[in-house]
Design a protein around this motif. Structure first.
Motif, PDB file in Angstrom:
ATOM      1  N   LEU A 176      -7.853  -3.228   3.828  1.00 16.39           N
ATOM      2  CA  LEU A 176      -6.738  -2.525   3.212  1.00 16.39           C
ATOM      3  C   LEU A 176      -5.394  -3.014   3.750  1.00 16.39           C
ATOM      4  O   LEU A 176      -4.421  -3.129   2.995  1.00 16.39           O
ATOM      5  N   THR A 177      -5.345  -3.317   5.044  1.00 16.13           N
ATOM      6  CA  THR A 177      -4.103  -3.836   5.625  1.00 16.13           C
ATOM      7  C   THR A 177      -3.740  -5.181   5.013  1.00 16.13           C
ATOM      8  O   THR A 177      -2.575  -5.446   4.684  1.00 16.13           O
ATOM      9  N   ARG A 178      -4.747  -6.046   4.836  1.00 16.25           N
ATOM     10  CA  ARG A 178      -4.495  -7.345   4.195  1.00 16.25           C
ATOM     11  C   ARG A 178      -4.012  -7.165   2.756  1.00 16.25           C
ATOM     12  O   ARG A 178      -3.084  -7.839   2.305  1.00 16.25           O
ATOM     13  N   MET A 179      -4.657  -6.255   2.027  1.00 10.98           N
ATOM     14  CA  MET A 179      -4.285  -6.024   0.636  1.00 10.98           C
ATOM     15  C   MET A 179      -2.861  -5.486   0.522  1.00 10.98           C
ATOM     16  O   MET A 179      -2.094  -5.908  -0.354  1.00 10.98           O
ATOM     17  N   GLU A 180      -2.511  -4.558   1.401  1.00 11.30           N
ATOM     18  CA  GLU A 180      -1.147  -4.023   1.376  1.00 11.30           C
ATOM     19  C   GLU A 180      -0.142  -5.121   1.722  1.00 11.30           C
ATOM     20  O   GLU A 180       0.953  -5.185   1.152  1.00 11.30           O
ATOM     21  N   GLY A 181      -0.496  -6.003   2.641  1.00 14.95           N
ATOM     22  CA  GLY A 181       0.386  -7.104   2.998  1.00 14.95           C
ATOM     23  C   GLY A 181       0.606  -8.065   1.852  1.00 14.95           C
ATOM     24  O   GLY A 181       1.684  -8.661   1.725  1.00 14.95           O
ATOM     25  N   LEU A 182      -0.405  -8.238   0.991  1.00 14.67           N
ATOM     26  CA  LEU A 182      -0.254  -9.092  -0.185  1.00 14.67           C
ATOM     27  C   LEU A 182       0.665  -8.451  -1.215  1.00 14.67           C
ATOM     28  O   LEU A 182       1.381  -9.148  -1.948  1.00 14.67           O
ATOM     29  N   ARG A 183       0.650  -7.125  -1.259  1.00 11.01           N
ATOM     30  CA  ARG A 183       1.537  -6.425  -2.193  1.00 11.01           C
ATOM     31  C   ARG A 183       2.994  -6.549  -1.742  1.00 11.01           C
ATOM     32  O   ARG A 183       3.881  -6.794  -2.545  1.00 11.01           O
ATOM     33  N   ALA A 184       3.200  -6.356  -0.437  1.00 11.79           N
ATOM     34  CA  ALA A 184       4.556  -6.462   0.128  1.00 11.79           C
ATOM     35  C   ALA A 184       4.415  -6.472   1.637  1.00 11.79           C
ATOM     36  O   ALA A 184       3.598  -5.731   2.200  1.00 11.79           O
ATOM     37  N   ALA A 185       5.223  -7.319   2.289  1.00 16.08           N
ATOM     38  CA  ALA A 185       5.140  -7.432   3.749  1.00 16.08           C
ATOM     39  C   ALA A 185       5.392  -6.088   4.420  1.00 16.08           C
ATOM     40  O   ALA A 185       4.725  -5.737   5.408  1.00 16.08           O
ATOM     41  N   ALA A 186       6.328  -5.319   3.865  1.00 15.83           N
ATOM     42  CA  ALA A 186       6.645  -4.027   4.466  1.00 15.83           C
ATOM     43  C   ALA A 186       5.466  -3.078   4.391  1.00 15.83           C
ATOM     44  O   ALA A 186       5.173  -2.340   5.345  1.00 15.83           O
ATOM     45  N   ARG A 187       4.747  -3.092   3.287  1.00 13.95           N
ATOM     46  CA  ARG A 187       3.573  -2.218   3.151  1.00 13.95           C
ATOM     47  C   ARG A 187       2.455  -2.665   4.088  1.00 13.95           C
ATOM     48  O   ARG A 187       1.705  -1.841   4.610  1.00 13.95           O
ATOM     49  N   GLY A 188       2.343  -3.969   4.315  1.00 12.77           N
ATOM     50  CA  GLY A 188       1.364  -4.452   5.279  1.00 12.77           C
ATOM     51  C   GLY A 188       1.669  -3.946   6.674  1.00 12.77           C
ATOM     52  O   GLY A 188       0.771  -3.537   7.406  1.00 12.77           O
ATOM     53  N   ALA A 189       2.953  -3.970   7.040  1.00 15.74           N
ATOM     54  CA  ALA A 189       3.354  -3.445   8.350  1.00 15.74           C
ATOM     55  C   ALA A 189       3.083  -1.957   8.451  1.00 15.74           C
ATOM     56  O   ALA A 189       2.652  -1.458   9.496  1.00 15.74           O
ATOM     57  N   MET A 190       3.307  -1.233   7.360  1.00 17.19           N
ATOM     58  CA  MET A 190       3.024   0.205   7.355  1.00 17.19           C
ATOM     59  C   MET A 190       1.532   0.476   7.534  1.00 17.19           C
ATOM     60  O   MET A 190       1.140   1.368   8.278  1.00 17.19           O
ATOM     61  N   ALA A 191       0.713  -0.291   6.840  1.00 12.61           N
ATOM     62  CA  ALA A 191      -0.732  -0.108   6.960  1.00 12.61           C
ATOM     63  C   ALA A 191      -1.207  -0.412   8.376  1.00 12.61           C
ATOM     64  O   ALA A 191      -2.079   0.280   8.913  1.00 12.61           O
ATOM     65  N   HIS A 192      -0.633  -1.446   8.961  1.00 17.48           N
ATOM     66  CA  HIS A 192      -0.988  -1.794  10.342  1.00 17.48           C
ATOM     67  C   HIS A 192      -0.612  -0.660  11.287  1.00 17.48           C
ATOM     68  O   HIS A 192      -1.404  -0.260  12.141  1.00 17.48           O
ATOM     69  N   ALA A 193       0.587  -0.111  11.134  1.00 18.25           N
ATOM     70  CA  ALA A 193       1.042   0.984  11.986  1.00 18.25           C
ATOM     71  C   ALA A 193       0.227   2.243  11.742  1.00 18.25           C
ATOM     72  O   ALA A 193      -0.139   2.956  12.684  1.00 18.25           O
ATOM     73  N   ALA A 194      -0.069   2.525  10.472  1.00 20.10           N
ATOM     74  CA  ALA A 194      -0.854   3.710  10.150  1.00 20.10           C
ATOM     75  C   ALA A 194      -2.262   3.609  10.727  1.00 20.10           C
ATOM     76  O   ALA A 194      -2.810   4.589  11.239  1.00 20.10           O
ATOM     77  N   GLY A 195      -2.840   2.408  10.671  1.00 26.24           N
ATOM     78  CA  GLY A 195      -4.164   2.217  11.244  1.00 26.24           C
ATOM     79  C   GLY A 195      -4.171   2.412  12.747  1.00 26.24           C
ATOM     80  O   GLY A 195      -5.092   3.018  13.308  1.00 26.24           O
ATOM     81  N   ALA A 196      -3.130   1.898  13.416  1.00 29.86           N
ATOM     82  CA  ALA A 196      -3.036   2.064  14.868  1.00 29.86           C
ATOM     83  C   ALA A 196      -2.911   3.536  15.233  1.00 29.86           C
ATOM     84  O   ALA A 196      -3.547   4.018  16.184  1.00 29.86           O
ATOM     85  N   ALA A 197      -2.091   4.273  14.468  1.00 31.34           N
ATOM     86  CA  ALA A 197      -1.945   5.702  14.730  1.00 31.34           C
ATOM     87  C   ALA A 197      -3.239   6.449  14.439  1.00 31.34           C
ATOM     88  O   ALA A 197      -3.602   7.397  15.144  1.00 31.34           O
ATOM     89  N   MET A 198      -3.950   6.010  13.414  1.00 34.42           N
ATOM     90  CA  MET A 198      -5.179   6.696  13.019  1.00 34.42           C
ATOM     91  C   MET A 198      -6.278   6.537  14.060  1.00 34.42           C
ATOM     92  O   MET A 198      -6.971   7.507  14.401  1.00 34.42           O
ATOM     93  N   ILE A 199      -6.475   5.318  14.570  1.00 34.14           N
ATOM     94  CA  ILE A 199      -7.543   5.125  15.546  1.00 34.14           C
ATOM     95  C   ILE A 199      -7.249   5.880  16.839  1.00 34.14           C
ATOM     96  O   ILE A 199      -8.144   6.461  17.450  1.00 34.14           O
ATOM     97  N   GLU A 200      -5.987   5.931  17.243  1.00 32.16           N
ATOM     98  CA  GLU A 200      -5.645   6.691  18.441  1.00 32.16           C
ATOM     99  C   GLU A 200      -5.862   8.188  18.217  1.00 32.16           C
ATOM    100  O   GLU A 200      -6.370   8.889  19.095  1.00 32.16           O
TER     101      GLU A 200
END
Length: 218
Positions: free
Chosen positions: A91-115
């Motif tokens: 999902l992070t890769r897919m969001e990054g393909l849509r827009a770099a900013a959304r990829g960064a958001m997905a990466h940050a959201a994933g980090a917050a989620m696992i913690e």
């Protein structure tokens, strides 16, 4: 379902004062991850021997003065591992393909989620131990302080993480899927520092240091 703390995701983005438009976008990304991901965790208790500069359990020795100080007074510990799974990386890769900013958001959201998932799991485990008059210490992961990242290999061997969680370890001892965590959790007969916050962490200059309880974004 693990709820992603939006304030933590903003903190990972270094955007705590984000404009409403960005917050709305981030909320959409977080909602997508919450609906799509099913985090998993495994853990195992071991008796431990805490000495100056190392902590030993049956089958492994963890070097490091910081870890031994952290576990002072513990006679047992948990080896803990958790992951968001391969879907988080996809999902992070897919969001990054849509827009770099959304990829960064997905990466940050994933980090917050696992913690957050790890905090939630540790709270559940802690409740069971506290019923027995025992208390859990904060998580301490390989690569933190002077605990070598190579200790990941002991977690993989002892917890059988490839089979139980589908994790793999590369030549640099980095895990895949990327949103995965391993940690040592001390068990003590005395209450200690809360594991629910990094406010007490010695790394006072860390840009990701928590200063306030988790925020939520409306």
């Amino acid at each position: 379902m693990t709820k992603i703390p939006r304030g933590e995701a903003l903190r990972y983005l270094n955007a705590r004062r984000a404009a409403p438009e960005l917050r709305t976008q981030l909320d959409g990304v977080c909602t997508e991850l919450e609906q799509a991901l099913s985090p998993r965790a495994v853990w195992q208790e071991y008796p431990c021997r805490v000495e100056t500069g190392q902590v030993s359990i049956p089958g492994a020795v963890f070097p490091g003065a910081a870890l031994s100080a952290h576990l002072k007074g513990c006679s047992a510990l948990l080896l803990f591992a958790a992951t968001l799974g391969t879907e988080a990386d996809r999902l992070t890769r897919m969001e990054g393909l849509r827009a770099a900013a959304r990829g960064a958001m997905a990466h940050a959201a994933g980090a917050a989620m696992i913690e957050q998932f790890c905090d939630d799991m540790q709270s559940e485990i802690a409740a069971a131990y506290e019923a027995r008059g025992l208390y859990l210490r904060p998580r301490f992961s390989p690569g933190y302080g002077d605990l070598p990242l190579q200790c990941q290999r002991d977690f993989f061997r002892l917890l059988d993480l490839p089979k139980r969680l589908g994790l793999s370890l590369n030549e640099y001892d980095m895990m895949a899927p990327s949103k995965s965590i391993t940690a040592v959790i001390g068990i003590s007969d005395r209450p200690g520092k809360s594991f629910r916050s990094c406010i007490r962490c010695a790394k006072t200059g860390c840009p990701f240091r928590k200063e306030l309880p988790n925020e939520t974004v409306s």
